[in-house]
Design a protein around this motif. Structure first.
Motif, PDB file in Angstrom:
ATOM      1  N   THR A   1       8.987  -4.749  -2.271  1.00 40.48           N
ATOM      2  CA  THR A   1       8.120  -5.907  -1.910  1.00 40.48           C
ATOM      3  C   THR A   1       7.375  -5.994  -3.315  1.00 40.48           C
ATOM      4  O   THR A   1       6.929  -7.119  -3.474  1.00 40.48           O
ATOM      5  N   ILE A   2       6.908  -4.950  -3.822  1.00 38.96           N
ATOM      6  CA  ILE A   2       6.032  -5.129  -5.202  1.00 38.96           C
ATOM      7  C   ILE A   2       6.961  -5.813  -6.096  1.00 38.96           C
ATOM      8  O   ILE A   2       6.112  -6.581  -6.967  1.00 38.96           O
TER       9      ILE A   2
ATOM     10  N   MET B   1      18.602 -21.045   0.323  1.00 32.31           N
ATOM     11  CA  MET B   1      17.568 -20.395  -0.270  1.00 32.31           C
ATOM     12  C   MET B   1      16.690 -19.362   0.597  1.00 32.31           C
ATOM     13  O   MET B   1      16.760 -19.386   2.037  1.00 32.31           O
ATOM     14  N   SER B   2      16.507 -18.325  -0.069  1.00 27.88           N
ATOM     15  CA  SER B   2      15.837 -16.954   0.590  1.00 27.88           C
ATOM     16  C   SER B   2      14.906 -16.415  -0.270  1.00 27.88           C
ATOM     17  O   SER B   2      15.253 -15.770  -1.456  1.00 27.88           O
ATOM     18  N   SER B   3      13.554 -16.253   0.070  1.00 30.43           N
ATOM     19  CA  SER B   3      12.512 -15.569  -1.027  1.00 30.43           C
ATOM     20  C   SER B   3      12.996 -14.207  -0.908  1.00 30.43           C
ATOM     21  O   SER B   3      12.928 -13.555  -2.051  1.00 30.43           O
ATOM     22  N   SER B   4      13.161 -13.449   0.249  1.00 32.77           N
ATOM     23  CA  SER B   4      13.445 -12.134   0.397  1.00 32.77           C
ATOM     24  C   SER B   4      14.692 -11.687  -0.281  1.00 32.77           C
ATOM     25  O   SER B   4      14.811 -10.667  -1.067  1.00 32.77           O
TER      26      SER B   4
ATOM     27  N   ALA C   1       0.586  -1.335  -0.045  1.00 35.39           N
ATOM     28  CA  ALA C   1       0.130   0.056   0.089  1.00 35.39           C
ATOM     29  C   ALA C   1       0.849   1.136   0.160  1.00 35.39           C
ATOM     30  O   ALA C   1       0.470   2.357  -0.615  1.00 35.39           O
ATOM     31  N   ASN C   2       2.139   1.191   0.544  1.00 36.78           N
ATOM     32  CA  ASN C   2       2.776   2.221   0.791  1.00 36.78           C
ATOM     33  C   ASN C   2       3.877   2.558  -0.606  1.00 36.78           C
ATOM     34  O   ASN C   2       4.570   3.294  -0.450  1.00 36.78           O
ATOM     35  N   GLY C   3       3.649   1.645  -1.595  1.00 36.76           N
ATOM     36  CA  GLY C   3       4.459   1.515  -2.679  1.00 36.76           C
ATOM     37  C   GLY C   3       5.794   1.215  -2.632  1.00 36.76           C
ATOM     38  O   GLY C   3       6.632   1.507  -3.303  1.00 36.76           O
ATOM     39  N   ASP C   4       6.163   0.212  -1.781  1.00 36.52           N
ATOM     40  CA  ASP C   4       7.618  -0.240  -1.520  1.00 36.52           C
ATOM     41  C   ASP C   4       7.849  -1.154  -2.686  1.00 36.52           C
ATOM     42  O   ASP C   4       7.487  -2.032  -3.203  1.00 36.52           O
TER      43      ASP C   4
ATOM     44  N   VAL D   1       2.392 -12.460  -9.417  1.00 34.99           N
ATOM     45  CA  VAL D   1       1.039 -12.086  -9.077  1.00 34.99           C
ATOM     46  C   VAL D   1       0.659 -11.320 -10.158  1.00 34.99           C
ATOM     47  O   VAL D   1       1.380 -10.068 -10.244  1.00 34.99           O
ATOM     48  N   PRO D   2      -0.509 -11.662 -10.719  1.00 36.41           N
ATOM     49  CA  PRO D   2      -1.166 -10.804 -11.699  1.00 36.41           C
ATOM     50  C   PRO D   2      -1.378  -9.277 -11.128  1.00 36.41           C
ATOM     51  O   PRO D   2      -1.590  -9.323 -10.021  1.00 36.41           O
ATOM     52  N   GLN D   3      -1.204  -8.273 -11.946  1.00 37.39           N
ATOM     53  CA  GLN D   3      -1.348  -6.897 -11.522  1.00 37.39           C
ATOM     54  C   GLN D   3      -2.844  -6.559 -10.715  1.00 37.39           C
ATOM     55  O   GLN D   3      -2.730  -5.830  -9.795  1.00 37.39           O
ATOM     56  N   ASP D   4      -3.918  -7.227 -11.530  1.00 37.01           N
ATOM     57  CA  ASP D   4      -5.268  -6.898 -10.931  1.00 37.01           C
ATOM     58  C   ASP D   4      -5.114  -7.299  -9.486  1.00 37.01           C
ATOM     59  O   ASP D   4      -5.893  -6.985  -8.609  1.00 37.01           O
ATOM     60  N   VAL D   5      -4.598  -8.592  -9.380  1.00 38.90           N
ATOM     61  CA  VAL D   5      -4.442  -9.426  -8.047  1.00 38.90           C
ATOM     62  C   VAL D   5      -3.523  -8.374  -6.988  1.00 38.90           C
ATOM     63  O   VAL D   5      -3.990  -8.319  -5.959  1.00 38.90           O
TER      64      VAL D   5
END
Length: 919
Positions: A91-92, A602-605, A85-88, A101-105
């Motif tokens: 993360t995005i 392995m690290s997702s971040s 929500a803060n536009g990070d 993840v599809p943009q609309d989702v």
């Protein structure tokens, strides 16, 4: 292949729903996932290994329950949602590019529940694509109202038994979330431990200058303080007294139950050259050091160059510049293996040139560890062992010399999933699980002693965890989860609400049909404990639900990663012990190793992952399964490398082709009995390995072992594919591999016209009537002889014209038996020479004994055992295979005894290792 997977997923729908039955049950669980991102291959291994075991036990005739749910309580998805929500951008980018993840989702992820909904559905779909044999009726998420009622019931019992208490303790705290956080809430530093430091208070005029230390006993040896001249410190009134600390330290102290009021800035340069004092060290100067981190401790460091390698080398660097030559180390600890100044000894022995050497960290730990474990203070400083003096001096300093306590993490960066930094805070009126209770700890130690733990060496780690486990902050002010029943301003945190959900699985599908308000504590008391007479749900329903719980419980095995021993896996033992009677306690646990990707963790971040669905798309579900369970045993770390996974796919293709070629074989061959016997051995070895959770070893036997046997079988055939025995082998082989590669095996089972689904077929059982030790030993002799001939042929420059094989005489076999049965191999010659006939042979017997000793030590122990138990006529075996040998090497082959041959090499013939003469 993917179309075949799709068809089988549909066919398996509802197939693995397990209800109580008139047969033995097997209930296994695995840590449920937190659906905040896409699954990677590390997750795949976590869930596929238990599935292999579930499928094996199901084929063994047991009623198997393998359930799944989703853990969504706490703040992780809230933090993710806030960052999006803060536009990070980071993360995005992670969710758009890595997780796809599809943009609309993604636009909807500003609502945390949208994240939960999307990824819990994706996890379910990907798990189905992996072929997991899960009973999906029991699926729940941890904010379902029925589950919350279950958690309320659990905490009511814990509170009534005084296992949940209110107090003040240091906790991990996120100021941005205004909430204590647990390991699952962290983006970085999930293994951070809270460390208690003693603040040693030096005086500078009217102000206190604190130095944080883990070694208060070394205060006697302080020669100076270190201050970073590039840092601006602050003068602050802390609890009414003036302190000089870094700004970062002032903020940390504010969170740790101190009244902090910053008064003015103090440049670091203003402290350099000043003199401070402490009763245990006297007056000492303040020296400059750029290595001092203002964000660690108080931002000011006390220097003990005799016993701290960093301090020693920093002081040496300054003195080499001609500065502070009057400062000399003060020895206060004697320790075996070091001289008067352990820090100096360690630095000089290691050849350290300056304080930036990366070896300094390890060196420091070595010195600290040696002094703590073996060191003793000199007599003038009390003469106590360091391990005793440390706490004693700390208590004295707090009581007499103005010292206090400060808490820090053992690592620098601890970051909340919201993106904010995490600090240590002292919380008041916080609810804690009293894991420090000695009586409760004793119960868990007793429970561990009764449990099956795989691998066995983790038992010590569990016991250590129980010993050092402290009170645990079990509630938060914000986040998703169940409200604390008697204090609803608090929410039960995620590690604390996921301790006995294994019991909930057994009845989850029944509770979905009951409205939450009817699920009173009395209802759960009746279901789980058989107590009371609830009125909100009818007795017949309750009896049926309780019956199902008692059928499945206790669980047989829980599977989870080794990094959860320090929290979840141990917590659940505490809670089971507090809630359930002795006969319903957990029976066993299997602890997993970690996952690597091309050699790196392995690290997702950090983006170092390979998504599980991408792996399935590229290689196929069975290839992924076979690699993940076959590349290492479950408790070992595994390393995903695409080139190795590709070779696994080729192995499955070979298996498919072999079955399709051999399934209709007819006729008989002389070697059939050997193949039948070998198959029985493979069945037994695979079964034994699976029962011990050795999935890699099981796959070695069930796949590579049988493939190797088939290769030799075909090599021994005069021509053609083989006899009808291959039909029996195909039916057994497909069943042995069905837990590992179920998509392939279901399809092959259909081609073999097997009844029903192979997922429910009977596991192969060893037919002792087909076991033939003599023929197996005979073929082993032949195989080893062929390999020896091949080795010699590769070394000689000429083409062989003939081959003579010379077998050992009977007296050498007697020596073999003596050597093999003598425990002390250094005494074999003496044992051999006790025999009168051997004494007559003299040097020949002693030389042979020595040769055979080397041979016995080289042979696999199992082969030595077979040779002792089974007798074969080596000459007859090799003579019977002479045509095969002649065909293999395209030359005449003669079989002779040592007595018949006059060749000098004849004396080298040994049992099970004929002499080879190539002419």
């Amino acid at each position: 292949m993917h179309q075949n997977e799709k068809e089988l997923i549909a066919r398996w729908d509802h197939a693995f729903e397990a209800d109580p039955a008139e047969r033995e049950k097997y209930y296994l669980t695995v840590a449920y996932p937190y659906p905040s991102g896409a699954m990677h291959v590390g997750h795949g291994r976590t869930y596929i290994v238990p599935d292999v075991i579930a499928r094996f036990q199901r084929m063994h005739g047991k009623q198997v329950l393998f359930p799944m749910a989703f853990h969504v309580t706490g703040t992780p998805v809230i933090g993710i949602s806030k960052r999006i929500a803060n536009g990070d951008k980071k993360t995005i980018g992670l969710y758009r590019n890595l997780y796809k993840v599809p943009q609309d989702v993604l636009d909807r992820f500003i609502d945390p529940m949208e994240i939960v909904r999307y990824f819990s559905e994706e996890y379910t779909r990907v798990m189905q694509r992996c072929g997991l044999s899960i009973d999906w009726r029991r699926r729940f998420i941890t904010i379902d109202p029925q589950y919350s009622k279950f958690i309320e019931w659990q905490y009511k019992h814990l509170h009534e038994e005084d296992h949940v208490v209110k107090g003040a303790h240091p906790v991990k705290y996120c100021p941005q979330c205004e909430n204590p956080v647990g390991d699952h809430d962290l983006l970085e530093g999930d293994k951070a431990e809270i460390i208690r430091f003693t603040l040693v208070m030096f005086r500078w005029g009217d102000a206190l200058v604190p130095c944080a230390t883990l070694r208060p006993e070394t205060t006697y040896g302080v020669t100076n303080l270190w201050v970073n001249p590039g840092t601006t410190y602050v003068r602050a009134k802390i609890d009414g007294r003036e302190w000089i600390v870094s700004p970062e330290a002032a903020e940390k102290l504010r969170l740790q139950d101190n009244d902090v009021r910053v008064m003015e800035d103090v440049p670091g340069t203003a402290l350099i050259g000043e003199t401070v004092s402490h009763p245990l060290s006297g007056d000492v100067p303040v020296l400059p050091a750029s290595f001092v981190d203002p964000d660690m401790g108080s931002g000011i460091v006390m220097s003990v160059p005799a016993h701290a390698p960093f301090d020693y080398i920093a002081l040496r660097d300054l003195q080499q510049q001609g500065k502070y030559a009057d400062i000399t180390p003060i020895s206060l600890i004697s320790v075996e293996g070091y001289g008067e100044f352990p820090a100096k000894d360690a630095v000089e022995r290691a050849g350290i040139t300056d304080q930036n050497d990366p070896a300094m960290e390890t060196l420091t730990q070595e010195v600290y560890s040696a002094e703590f474990s073996r060191g003793r203070l000199h007599d003038q400083y009390g003469g106590k062992p360091v391990r005793e003096a440390r706490d004693d001096v700390a208590e004295t300093m707090i009581a007499q010399y103005d010292s206090t306590v400060m808490y820090e993490f053992d690592i620098r960066q601890v970051i909340c999933r919201c993106g904010g930094r995490v600090f240590v805070r002292i919380l008041h009126d916080q609810w804690f699980l009293e894991y420090s209770d000695p009586a409760w700890k004793t119960e868990i130690h007793d429970q561990l002693a009764e449990m099956a733990l795989v691998p066995t060496e983790v038992r010590a780690e569990f016991d250590r965890t129980v010993d050092w486990l402290k009170d645990w902050a079990c509630t938060r002010r914000v986040g998703l989860g169940t409200k604390l029943p008697w204090d609803p301003a608090w929410i039960i945190e995620p590690l604390s609400d996921s301790t006995i959900y294994m019991a909930y699985y057994t009845i989850a599908h029944h509770l979905k049909a009951i409205s939450p308000e009817k699920l009173t504590p009395d209802v759960f008391d009746y279901i789980f404990l058989g107590q009371g007479a609830p009125e909100t749900v009818d007795r017949a329903t309750l009896d049926a639900i309780r019956g199902e719980f008692l059928y499945w419980y206790p669980y047989d095995y829980r599977f989870s990663a080794k990094d959860l021993i320090s929290n979840h896996l141990t917590f659940q033992l505490f809670h089971h012990r507090a809630i359930f009677p002795h006969d319903l306690q957990p029976q066993g646990m299997v602890v997993f190793g970690m996952g690597l990707l091309n050699g790196a963790k392995m690290s997702s971040s950090k983006g170092n992952v390979f998504l599980l669905e991408d792996a399935i798309e590229e290689f196929g579900a069975d290839t992924v399964r076979m690699f993940l369970v076959g590349s290492a045993e479950p408790w070992q770390d595994f390393d995903w490398r695409n080139e190795l996974v590709s070779s696994t796919r080729r192995q499955i293709e070979r298996f498919w082709n072999t079955i399709m070629e051999a399934k209709d074989a007819e006729g008989t061959a002389g070697i059939d009995a050997w193949l039948q016997s070998r198959l029985q051995q493979r069945i037994g070895s695979t079964t034994t390995a699976m029962e011990a959770f050795q999935t890699r070893q099981a796959l070695q036997e069930a796949f590579f072992g049988i493939e190797s046997d088939l290769k030799w079988y075909r090599r021994r055939l005069p021509e053609g594919i083989g006899g009808a025995v291959l039909q029996d082998l195909c039916r057994a082989w497909v069943r042995l591999l069905a837990p590992f590669i179920p998509f392939t095996c279901e399809t092959l089972w259909k081609h073999l016209e097997g009844p029903g689904m192979v997922s429910f077929a009977d596991w192969p059982v060893t037919d002792e009537a087909l076991v033939n030790p003599e023929i197996e030993l005979a073929e082993e002799l032949l195989l080893r002889t062929v390999e020896d001939i091949e080795s010699i042929v590769r070394l000689i420059p000429m083409e062989p014209a003939s081959i003579n094989l010379i077998v050992a005489p009977a007296w050498k076999h007697e020596i073999f038996r003596t050597v093999a049965t003598t425990a002390d191999k250094t005494r074999v010659v003496r044992e051999v020479m006790k025999d009168e006939e051997m004494r007559k042979r003299g040097r020949a017997a002693t030389d042979t004994a020595q040769q055979i000793t080397k041979l016995v030590l080289k042979f696999p122990p199992k082969l030595v055992e077979q040779l002792l138990e089974t007798s074969i006529d080596e000459r007859a075996v090799l003579q019977g295979a002479s045509e095969f040998l002649a065909k293999e090497f395209c030359v005449p082959v003669r079989i002779l005894t040592a007595e018949e041959s006059g060749h000098p090499k004849a004396s080298g013939a040994l049992p099970f290792k004929p002499a080879i003469v190539i002419e």
